[in-house]
Design a protein around this motif. Structure first.
Motif, short mmCIF file in Angstrom:
data_model
loop_
_atom_site.label_atom_id
_atom_site.label_comp_id
_atom_site.label_asym_id
_atom_site.label_seq_id
_atom_site.Cartn_x
_atom_site.Cartn_y
_atom_site.Cartn_z
N ALA A 166 0.83 -1.21 0.00
CA ALA A 166 0.00 0.00 0.00
C ALA A 166 0.87 1.26 0.00
O ALA A 166 0.56 2.23 -0.71
CB ALA A 166 -0.93 -0.01 1.21
N LEU A 167 1.94 1.24 0.76
CA LEU A 167 2.83 2.40 0.82
C LEU A 167 3.46 2.67 -0.54
O LEU A 167 3.47 3.80 -1.04
CB LEU A 167 3.90 2.18 1.89
N ALA A 170 0.90 4.01 -2.96
CA ALA A 170 0.56 5.40 -2.65
C ALA A 170 1.67 6.35 -3.11
O ALA A 170 1.39 7.47 -3.56
CB ALA A 170 0.31 5.56 -1.15
N LEU A 186 -4.10 6.45 2.70
CA LEU A 186 -3.50 5.22 3.23
C LEU A 186 -3.46 5.27 4.75
O LEU A 186 -3.87 4.32 5.43
CB LEU A 186 -2.08 5.06 2.67
N LEU A 190 -5.58 2.50 6.65
CA LEU A 190 -4.79 1.38 7.18
C LEU A 190 -4.44 1.57 8.66
O LEU A 190 -4.26 0.60 9.38
CB LEU A 190 -3.53 1.21 6.33
#
Length: 197
Positions: A166-167, A170, A186, A190
């Protein structure tokens, strides 16, 4: 990563040619991807000669970029270690998001993660393998840190992989949109999942 790498500053001439070549490769890959990091640009930015390149990296550009990927990964691993040394998993995420927001803004969104760029280098198996090893290392670090918070190992591994994926996604979106909104989203989405464990 090294502050000079993130801020695009020239490397001090006290650094040897090997270090200058690696730092320059990291910078160019962050900005232009592996295909855009041509030999001429690498040599010019590093202020190194072609002889120096082949003295330190006999296999040429692929060897240099693979090593630069490993070094960049180690710099980011140190960030992971600092962030996870104290606090809670959602605070770790906040630290990582904040770090990347600053890095992206400092480069005016021109430079992203060199490991992602290396991972996309389909024509360079050695470079891709270096990226895979870095991702595995980051996942291992986060898994260990999450397990230390009492999260079962299998769940910790899944959460670690989710955070890294996800990081990185993003970061790519932030570069494309010239905005940190994807990183903020995010964090907002998250963060609560990490608080819940």
């Amino acid at each position: 990563m090294d502050r000079s790498v993130h801020e695009g500053k020239e490397k001090p001439m006290t650094a040897g040619p090997r270090t200058r070549l690696i730092d320059s490769a990291i910078e160019l890959v962050r900005e232009q991807g592996v295909p855009g990091a041509g030999l001429s640009a690498l040599l010019e930015r590093s202020n190194a000669s072609r002889n120096s390149l082949y003295q330190h990296f006999p296999a040429g550009k692929a060897e240099l970029v693979a090593e630069a990927t490993t070094v960049a990964g180690a710099h980011m691993s140190a960030v992971f270690d600092r962030v996870t040394a104290t606090g809670t998993p959602d605070q770790w995420l906040s630290g990582l998001v904040g770090w990347w927001k600053k890095a992206l803004r400092t480069s005016d969104f021109a430079a992203g993660c060199p490991v992602v760029s290396a991972a996309l280098a389909e024509s360079e198996p050695r470079v891709q393998a270096a990226a895979a090893a870095v991702f595995d290392g980051w996942n291992d670090r986060l898994t260990t840190a999450l397990s230390g918070q009492g999260i079962p190992a299998e769940r910790a591994r899944a959460l670690a992989s989710l955070v890294v994926s996800a990081l990185e996604g993003a970061i790519v979106q932030a570069r494309a949109t010239k905005s940190v909104q994807a990183l903020d989203d995010l964090q907002a989405t998250l963060g609560p999942l990490l608080r819940a464990g």
